[in-house]
Design a protein around this motif. Structure first.
Motif, PDB file in Angstrom:
ATOM      1  N   TYR A 136       0.780  -1.166   0.047  1.00 45.19           N
ATOM      2  CA  TYR A 136      -0.024  -0.007   0.191  1.00 45.19           C
ATOM      3  C   TYR A 136       0.766   1.376  -0.171  1.00 45.19           C
ATOM      4  N   TYR A 137       2.052   1.137  -0.069  1.00 50.74           N
ATOM      5  CA  TYR A 137       3.117   2.489  -0.147  1.00 50.74           C
ATOM      6  C   TYR A 137       3.065   2.852  -1.691  1.00 50.74           C
ATOM      7  N   PHE A 138       3.111   4.101  -2.054  1.00 52.56           N
ATOM      8  CA  PHE A 138       3.367   4.545  -3.153  1.00 52.56           C
ATOM      9  C   PHE A 138       3.741   5.944  -3.307  1.00 52.56           C
ATOM     10  N   MET A 139       4.738   6.271  -4.073  1.00 50.07           N
ATOM     11  CA  MET A 139       5.214   7.529  -4.317  1.00 50.07           C
ATOM     12  C   MET A 139       4.716   8.434  -5.319  1.00 50.07           C
ATOM     13  N   PHE A 140       4.272   9.443  -5.471  1.00 54.15           N
ATOM     14  CA  PHE A 140       4.054  10.488  -6.593  1.00 54.15           C
ATOM     15  C   PHE A 140       5.241  11.653  -6.727  1.00 54.15           C
ATOM     16  N   ALA A 141       5.588  11.556  -7.987  1.00 55.05           N
ATOM     17  CA  ALA A 141       6.357  12.763  -8.301  1.00 55.05           C
ATOM     18  C   ALA A 141       5.888  13.637  -9.347  1.00 55.05           C
ATOM     19  N   SER A 142       5.986  15.000  -8.855  1.00 60.51           N
ATOM     20  CA  SER A 142       5.803  15.963  -9.634  1.00 60.51           C
ATOM     21  C   SER A 142       6.626  17.089  -9.837  1.00 60.51           C
ATOM     22  N   LEU A 143       6.633  18.193 -10.834  1.00 60.36           N
ATOM     23  CA  LEU A 143       7.499  18.865 -11.111  1.00 60.36           C
ATOM     24  C   LEU A 143       7.339  20.282 -10.477  1.00 60.36           C
ATOM     25  N   ALA A 144       8.539  20.735  -9.861  1.00 60.94           N
ATOM     26  CA  ALA A 144       8.331  22.086  -9.144  1.00 60.94           C
ATOM     27  C   ALA A 144       9.203  23.051  -9.752  1.00 60.94           C
ATOM     28  N   ARG A 145       8.932  24.440  -9.448  1.00 60.16           N
ATOM     29  CA  ARG A 145       9.875  25.548  -9.865  1.00 60.16           C
ATOM     30  C   ARG A 145      11.269  25.273  -8.967  1.00 60.16           C
ATOM     31  N   VAL A 197       4.455   9.060 -13.266  1.00 63.55           N
ATOM     32  CA  VAL A 197       4.932   9.681 -12.230  1.00 63.55           C
ATOM     33  C   VAL A 197       4.434   9.082 -10.943  1.00 63.55           C
ATOM     34  N   VAL A 198       3.918   7.886 -11.058  1.00 58.94           N
ATOM     35  CA  VAL A 198       3.638   7.213  -9.639  1.00 58.94           C
ATOM     36  C   VAL A 198       4.372   5.929  -9.704  1.00 58.94           C
ATOM     37  N   SER A 199       5.118   5.515  -8.597  1.00 55.60           N
ATOM     38  CA  SER A 199       5.932   4.110  -8.377  1.00 55.60           C
ATOM     39  C   SER A 199       5.490   3.570  -7.202  1.00 55.60           C
ATOM     40  N   SER A 200       5.209   2.187  -7.291  1.00 59.22           N
ATOM     41  CA  SER A 200       4.946   1.420  -6.203  1.00 59.22           C
ATOM     42  C   SER A 200       6.138   1.242  -5.521  1.00 59.22           C
ATOM     43  N   LEU A 201       6.226   0.741  -4.328  1.00 60.51           N
ATOM     44  CA  LEU A 201       7.377   0.210  -3.672  1.00 60.51           C
ATOM     45  C   LEU A 201       8.053  -1.156  -3.996  1.00 60.51           C
ATOM     46  N   TYR A 202       9.119  -0.852  -4.572  1.00 63.34           N
ATOM     47  CA  TYR A 202       9.805  -2.467  -5.043  1.00 63.34           C
ATOM     48  C   TYR A 202      10.776  -2.702  -3.908  1.00 63.34           C
ATOM     49  N   LYS A 241       9.394  17.218  -6.899  1.00 59.40           N
ATOM     50  CA  LYS A 241       8.966  17.019  -5.683  1.00 59.40           C
ATOM     51  C   LYS A 241       7.955  15.866  -5.331  1.00 59.40           C
ATOM     52  N   LEU A 242       8.409  15.017  -4.431  1.00 60.77           N
ATOM     53  CA  LEU A 242       8.266  13.515  -4.147  1.00 60.77           C
ATOM     54  C   LEU A 242       7.424  13.696  -3.062  1.00 60.77           C
ATOM     55  N   ALA A 243       6.082  12.907  -2.972  1.00 54.61           N
ATOM     56  CA  ALA A 243       5.309  12.794  -2.000  1.00 54.61           C
ATOM     57  C   ALA A 243       5.109  11.253  -1.651  1.00 54.61           C
ATOM     58  N   LEU A 244       5.385  10.802  -0.364  1.00 56.65           N
ATOM     59  CA  LEU A 244       5.001   9.507  -0.137  1.00 56.65           C
ATOM     60  C   LEU A 244       3.454   9.231   0.316  1.00 56.65           C
ATOM     61  N   PHE A 245       2.944   8.045   0.052  1.00 59.02           N
ATOM     62  CA  PHE A 245       1.705   7.771   0.466  1.00 59.02           C
ATOM     63  C   PHE A 245       1.453   6.409   0.818  1.00 59.02           C
ATOM     64  N   GLU A 246       0.478   6.212   1.771  1.00 58.20           N
ATOM     65  CA  GLU A 246       0.246   4.831   2.352  1.00 58.20           C
ATOM     66  C   GLU A 246      -1.294   4.713   2.426  1.00 58.20           C
ATOM     67  N   VAL A 247      -1.950   3.962   1.562  1.00 56.89           N
ATOM     68  CA  VAL A 247      -3.189   3.485   1.378  1.00 56.89           C
ATOM     69  C   VAL A 247      -3.747   3.088   2.744  1.00 56.89           C
ATOM     70  N   VAL A 248      -4.618   3.281   3.553  1.00 54.50           N
ATOM     71  CA  VAL A 248      -5.132   2.883   4.683  1.00 54.50           C
ATOM     72  C   VAL A 248      -6.826   2.791   4.850  1.00 54.50           C
TER      73      VAL A 248
END
Length: 145
Positions: free
Chosen positions: A70-79, A101-106, A137-144
């Motif tokens: 349930y972990y994934f990371m989202f990458a976005s571009l920032a100034r 732009v999204v990656s699961s945990l490997y 800009k990287l954001a870590l998420f966990e689906v709960v």
């Protein structure tokens, strides 16, 4: 007292200046090089003596998170100079980035640390459409739930 978890994210290699991929059907699609690879480390902390609330704290690396789908990371571009995220170009329908732009945990082997088990987020085909200086800009998420 139960163990507490603390997580750390490591981004070992900084991307080099990369050609842009452009816009349109025949746009050259060159990914960011080296590809963004982010390592997640999780540590369990717990008191040395559970019966004494003032005892010293012990820490050890946890590998339980490697089995969590349930972990994934989202990458976005920032100034480069601010934290403002860039999603759409001026036409209002084309994204600044292309590729995944999204990656699961490997669950992989960390070759930099003796081949130990580790968790990584990998973005192998992420490209930028317009020229300029940016930050990922990287954001870590966990689906709960």
């Amino acid at each position: 007292m139960a163990a507490a978890e603390t997580g750390y994210v490591q981004y070992p290699a900084q991307p080099l200046p990369t050609p842009v991929c452009g816009v349109g059907g025949k746009a050259d699609r060159r990914p960011i090089d080296p590809p963004p690879i982010v390592q997640l480390r999780v540590y369990d902390t717990y008191p040395a003596d559970p019966t004494n609330p003032h005892s010293t704290v012990q820490t050890h690396q946890s590998l339980n998170f490697l089995q969590n789908p349930y972990y994934f990371m989202f990458a976005s571009l920032a100034r480069a100079e601010t934290d403002d995220e860039l999603h759409l170009l001026n036409d209002g329908k084309t994204r600044y980035t292309t590729g995944s732009v999204v990656s699961s945990l490997y669950h992989l082997k960390d070759t930099e640390n003796g081949g130990e088990d580790a968790g990584f987020f990998v973005f192998p085909d992420l490209s930028v459409r317009t020229e300029g200086s940016y930050r990922l800009k990287l954001a870590l998420f966990e689906v709960v739930g």
